[in-house]
Structure formats: structure tokens, C-alpha cells
Design a protein around this motif. Sequence first.
Motif, PDB file in Angstrom:
ATOM      1  N   LYS A 170       9.892   1.782  76.693  1.00  0.00           N
ATOM      2  CA  LYS A 170      10.294   2.567  77.856  1.00  0.00           C
ATOM      3  C   LYS A 170       9.157   2.663  78.861  1.00  0.00           C
ATOM      4  N   GLU A 171       7.935   2.909  78.355  1.00  0.00           N
ATOM      5  CA  GLU A 171       6.772   3.019  79.235  1.00  0.00           C
ATOM      6  C   GLU A 171       6.479   1.710  79.966  1.00  0.00           C
ATOM      7  N   LYS A 186       9.301   4.060  72.445  1.00  0.00           N
ATOM      8  CA  LYS A 186       8.538   4.777  73.468  1.00  0.00           C
ATOM      9  C   LYS A 186       7.715   3.801  74.302  1.00  0.00           C
ATOM     10  N   THR A 187       7.057   2.855  73.641  1.00  0.00           N
ATOM     11  CA  THR A 187       6.246   1.855  74.344  1.00  0.00           C
ATOM     12  C   THR A 187       7.111   0.985  75.254  1.00  0.00           C
TER      13      THR A 187
END
Length: 338
Positions: free
Chosen positions: A43-44, A40-41
Motif C-alpha cells: 500500500k505504501e 502494508k508495504t
Amino acid sequence: MKYITIKDIAKKLNTSVSTVSRAFNDKSDINAKTKEVVLKTAKEMGYRQNRMAKNLVQRRSFNIGIVVPEFVNSFFPEVIMGAQDVLFEKGYQVLITQSNECYTTELKNVQSLENSMVDGLLISLSSETANIDYYQDLVNSGFPIIFFNRTYKEIKASKVLFNDYKWAMFATEHLIRQGYRNIYHFQGIKTLTLSRERRRGFMDAHKKHKITVEPHQVITSGFFMEDGEIIAKKLIKNNTIPDAIFAANDQLAIGAMNVFKNNGYKVPEDIAFIGFSESKMGSIVEPPLSSVKQPTFEIGKQAAKLLLDQIEAGNNHSPQTVMLDGELHIRESSQKKI
């Protein structure tokens, strides 16, 4: 533009680079929640995985080369679609080339794909290919290579073949059972295994029915429509008209059929035709052409599976031959009218 690295992600999460790496590579020794947070990180932050670097680590390009003789017929595009179906699922891309039935072009294509560091090769040989030394050297060196459709029996490599003998025999027997006796065979390039097997099926069907085949009834040809046209014109000129023709592929049959029709012969009343490979054109000519259907999509799938198995096996690979079956589609071109 700043490129985000796994070091940047590790720094942001206050964790180790190896933890981030394990998350990306889906290792079993990383906690599922940690993996979720890492992905997730990443991707962000706009992280893009460096595929080239990953490939170098794994010593693979994840590219597969495919070499085919032509794109005139739907046969080879359909085979390629089958191969892609398997290869894409495993993360591979394909580099497609065609030889235009020229051995020199074929060899250049193969060498170009080698230089592009493909992980393996799927190939169907051109009608001009007579020297197989280069391919045998490739095989001997351990380079993953699968031959399909057109190959040579002498090459000691894995192959995906069609049961040409069986279905050539069935096609010929159909003509014999229709009452045709003076049947000619346009055999294609006689050095290719498929041509030899189709000729053998033609001959053995006659033996089974105790019918003699004269040497002039088997004619060596190419695989194009123009080759069928040339042979038909010679037969008409010499007034040697057969009862029926079994051609090594649909293109040969259609080319010859057009010439005979243009010269006043009726199909199948005066001369019958049956082809091989079930081309789309064969179903729309008039009359529709009888033909042997080959499982094109399955040929591609099986060839791709064999290649992936060989890549994984490495030096432990043993050559295999996969033999596939088909169907005989009877249409108006070979059915005697009662």
C-alpha cells in the motif's frame, strides 16, 4: 509513471516473490504478521493488483452477463438488483443488456457477452424467441447459463421460475368467488412456459368450479400496454364485453382497463380486472389494480446462486429448477361493490 510489481515489493522486504504472492492470495501457509507487513508495504509503495493477469491465471473474467427483455417495468431491474447483491459479494461484476423483446437483438447480446468472455449468463427470453437451438447448444457445451422468469420447458438447463400455475389459479378463483362468470384471459406469448402455466391455472380454476370456458375467452397477446389496448378496442367494437379480465401481466390489464374506462365502462361495476407481476403502475392507476406479486429480488438472488454453483461445479453440474411463491394483492379493480 512506474508501475510497482510484486518483484519490487519482494526486493524492498528482502523476501521471495512467492511469499508476496501468498500474502496477496490469502494463503493459509503464510504467517499472519508477514502477511500484514507485505500488504502494508504494498500500500505504501502504491501497488495496484493486476486483475487481468490474476483472472488469466484463474481462467476467469469475473464478469457475468445478464440479458433481459425490457426495462419498461420495474420487474427486471429488481431481479437484476437481487442478482447483483449475490454476485458483487463474490467479487463478480455484471454486464447488463436488454433485447427490447427482439430475438435478433437478444442473440446479438448473448454472442457479444460470450465474446467478452463472461464466466456465465443469466437470461430471460424475449417475447419473439421461438428458436432455442442456440441456447441448447450453449448448455450442451457446458457454458454456465441460468434461465429465469421467461424460458422454455424444453431447454435442459437450470431455471428459476415462479409458480405461475398456482397463482393464476388463485387470481381466477378470486374473480369467480366475486361472482364473475364470463371471464376472459389475455395470455401473453403462448409459446413461453409462464404463459402456458398461467393459462393452465385459469382453465383449471374454471374446471374446479364447473364453469365452461369457450375458446374465444382465451386471447393470445403480447405483453405491452398497447397489446391490451388493441384487444379491448376489438372487444368493444364486436360488442363482446366480458364480466372480468385476468391478464398475463399488469401492462396488458392496465392498457385494456384504460380503453374500457375511456369508452364509458365502470371498473369494477361493468368489468373487473386482475393482473400479474405487481407493477408500481398498477398501484397508482384508478381504480388500483389487483395483481399477483412475484418475489423479484429473490428471483435474482436464486438465479445468481445457481449460476455460481454451476461455475464452481464445472462438468459435475446437474440442472436444477427453483420454484418460488408469491402473494395475491386484492384491490378495487376486482372487488364487486355491495
